[in-house]
Scaffold this motif. Structure first.
Motif, short mmCIF file in Angstrom:
data_model
loop_
_atom_site.label_atom_id
_atom_site.label_comp_id
_atom_site.label_asym_id
_atom_site.label_seq_id
_atom_site.Cartn_x
_atom_site.Cartn_y
_atom_site.Cartn_z
N GLU A 106 9.51 -38.83 -6.93
CA GLU A 106 8.27 -38.67 -7.69
C GLU A 106 7.19 -37.93 -6.89
N LEU A 107 7.41 -37.76 -5.59
CA LEU A 107 6.42 -37.05 -4.78
C LEU A 107 6.32 -35.57 -5.13
N VAL A 108 7.38 -35.01 -5.70
CA VAL A 108 7.40 -33.57 -6.00
C VAL A 108 7.84 -33.38 -7.45
N LEU A 131 1.76 -30.04 3.48
CA LEU A 131 1.70 -29.91 2.03
C LEU A 131 1.78 -31.26 1.33
N LEU A 132 2.55 -32.17 1.91
CA LEU A 132 2.88 -33.43 1.24
C LEU A 132 2.56 -34.59 2.19
N PRO A 133 1.30 -35.00 2.29
CA PRO A 133 0.89 -35.97 3.30
C PRO A 133 1.59 -37.32 3.20
N ASP A 134 2.05 -37.70 2.01
CA ASP A 134 2.63 -39.03 1.82
C ASP A 134 4.07 -39.14 2.30
N VAL A 135 4.71 -38.04 2.66
CA VAL A 135 6.11 -38.11 3.05
C VAL A 135 6.24 -38.72 4.44
N PRO A 167 0.35 -34.10 -8.05
CA PRO A 167 -0.64 -35.08 -7.60
C PRO A 167 -0.54 -35.43 -6.12
N HIS A 168 0.62 -35.28 -5.51
CA HIS A 168 0.80 -35.69 -4.11
C HIS A 168 0.66 -34.54 -3.13
N VAL A 169 0.46 -33.32 -3.63
CA VAL A 169 0.31 -32.15 -2.76
C VAL A 169 -1.17 -31.94 -2.45
N ARG A 170 -1.43 -31.57 -1.19
CA ARG A 170 -2.80 -31.35 -0.76
C ARG A 170 -2.97 -29.91 -0.27
N GLY A 171 -4.13 -29.31 -0.63
CA GLY A 171 -4.44 -27.97 -0.17
C GLY A 171 -5.87 -27.64 -0.50
N VAL A 226 8.63 -23.72 5.25
CA VAL A 226 9.15 -24.96 4.67
C VAL A 226 8.51 -25.18 3.30
N HIS A 227 9.36 -25.25 2.26
CA HIS A 227 8.85 -25.46 0.91
C HIS A 227 9.59 -26.59 0.21
N LEU A 228 9.07 -26.99 -0.94
CA LEU A 228 9.57 -28.14 -1.69
C LEU A 228 10.14 -27.64 -3.01
N THR A 229 11.38 -28.03 -3.31
CA THR A 229 12.06 -27.51 -4.50
C THR A 229 12.77 -28.63 -5.24
N ARG A 230 12.33 -28.91 -6.46
CA ARG A 230 13.07 -29.82 -7.33
C ARG A 230 14.11 -29.01 -8.08
N GLY A 231 15.39 -29.34 -7.89
CA GLY A 231 16.46 -28.55 -8.47
C GLY A 231 16.83 -28.99 -9.87
#
Length: 420
Positions: A258-260, A352-356, A153-157, A277-282
């Motif tokens: 919760e952003l990712v 990718l993540l405007p809210d950060v 929900p928080h990713v834009r593209g 640069v990428h986003l990874t939940r481990g």
């Protein structure tokens, strides 16, 4: 009890092999206890249980370098040219890694991932990835912006694709499990054993370490960041040089996790070997963001201030280094700028993540990529296995090496056993 049985088996094998191995105390010595070296040792013990295998590792435990310092992603294989070793091994390895983790209770999850286009000029490259993924047999779903929000929900593209077979796991735990399985099958792992010299003899090979000499019939070089040096110690010209690149990460503060929800990647530029640069939940629930890819001043240069004169001199003296710089200087300037400026890094993430916000990001441990480079400045893109009996050299094992470690280990094992 299992360790005792393994020790007894090793003793019996020494007696059984004494008549045909001459002066060799070992059949195979594997140099390096990263995930590829350990997978190779495990594969040899499975394919030829009576083969005497010893793994040499200069650190005090396995997976201290590339294996234990990556983002923990089980790669699908979508980026790689159909028919390449990377494509074949990644697709096969991803399925095998999930099965292996399930069988051995290693934390993992098949999350899928998004590859997101944020600019119109990225759309042709995104469509090319769709085609490549389908050629590699990977499930790919094309998404419009409203469908992106269903996953993130928080990713834009402006468009995205969802790759269903991507996942996450703890590769250091995988390496420890491979080490245990190999030892239980009769292999020996010697930690704190830095290789100082390699000598060829009529009977085989003598490997000199800090405290011992090992006589062996075959050698597997899985030394990662130092694989080119090991090849030269063996008297072989590897035809390449390892140029280290440090991958610098941040992580989200817990209150912003919760952003990712899963894994989010930009559309990669095929002219540059890194994914951006990428986003990874481990598997631990934390969210890593990065990396920057900047030249490291030491092969194990995990901090900016880490500098080893020998490593720096090797890099500076290699012609390929300067040819890379001339070819990719624009990309590297951007990478270095993001390394030095948290504001610039945050702006890259906000695509990718405007809210950060900058205050949402805290530094995380870095890794170093062992990038194989040819003298003409070509970045070796695929796995590179070389050497003639009694040597097998693994000279380039970039991402997705951890994902593909099980089938790669079997291929290296096959070549090694043929060398015997």
């Amino acid at each position: 009890m299992a360790r005792a049985r393994a020790a007894a088996a090793r003793t019996a094998d020494r007696s059984a092999h004494a008549g045909h191995t001459g002066r060799a105390d070992h059949d195979v010595v594997v140099i390096g206890a990263g995930i590829v070296g350990l997978s190779t040792a495990y594969a040899i013990t499975r394919a030829s249980p009576r083969t005497r295998v010893t793994v040499l590792e200069k650190e005090t435990a396995p997976a201290r370098h590339q294996t234990g310092r990556n983002s923990g992603v089980i790669h699908s294989g979508i980026y790689y040219h159909p028919g390449s070793l990377k494509a074949r091994y990644a697709v096969q390895g991803a399925a095998e890694m999930v099965k292996f983790c399930t069988e051995h209770d290693i934390p993992h999850e098949v999350t899928g991932k998004l590859i997101v286009a944020t600019e119109r000029e990225e759309l042709p490259r995104l469509h090319s990835l769709v085609q490549r993924g389908r050629e590699n047999g990977i499930p790919v779903r094309e998404l419009v912006p409203s469908q992106i929000a269903e996953y993130e929900p928080h990713v834009r593209g402006i468009a995205a694709i969802h790759v269903g077979t991507t996942g996450i796991c703890d590769f250091a735990a995988v390496a420890r499990t491979l080490a245990r399985l190999a030892e239980d099958a009769g292999a020996t792992i010697r930690y704190g054993s830095r290789v100082r010299a390699i000598t060829r003899t009529a009977e085989g090979v003598i490997i000199s370490t800090d405290g011992a000499e090992l006589r062996t019939r075959a050698v597997v070089n899985c030394a990662g960041l130092h694989c080119d040096r090991i090849a030269r110690l063996a008297g072989d010209d590897p035809g390449m040089r390892i140029i280290p690149f440090r991958g610098e990460f941040y992580e989200l503060v817990p209150s912003r996790h919760e952003l990712v929800h899963g894994l989010v990647y930009p559309v990669p530029d095929p002219a540059f070997p890194f994914l951006g640069v990428h986003l990874t939940r481990g598997v631990d629930g934390g969210v890593h963001i990065g990396p920057n890819a900047v030249p490291a001043l030491a092969r194990e240069g995990y901090r900016r201030r880490d500098l080893r004169p020998r490593d720096l001199a090797d890099t500076a003296a290699f012609p390929g280094t300067w040819r890379i710089a001339r070819r990719h200087w624009k990309y590297e300037i951007d990478e270095i700028r993001r390394s030095l400026s948290k504001r610039a890094f945050t702006q890259a993430v906000q695509r990718l993540l405007p809210d950060v916000r900058a205050e949402d990001l805290i530094p995380a441990p870095s890794g170093v990529r062992a990038q194989a480079v040819l003298a003409d400045g070509t970045l070796v893109d695929d796995f590179l296995l070389a050497g003639k009996p009694p040597f097998v050299h693994v000279l380039n094992a970039p991402s997705p090496a951890a994902t593909a470690s099980l089938p790669i280990g079997r291929e290296i094992a096959r070549r090694t056993l043929e060398a015997l």
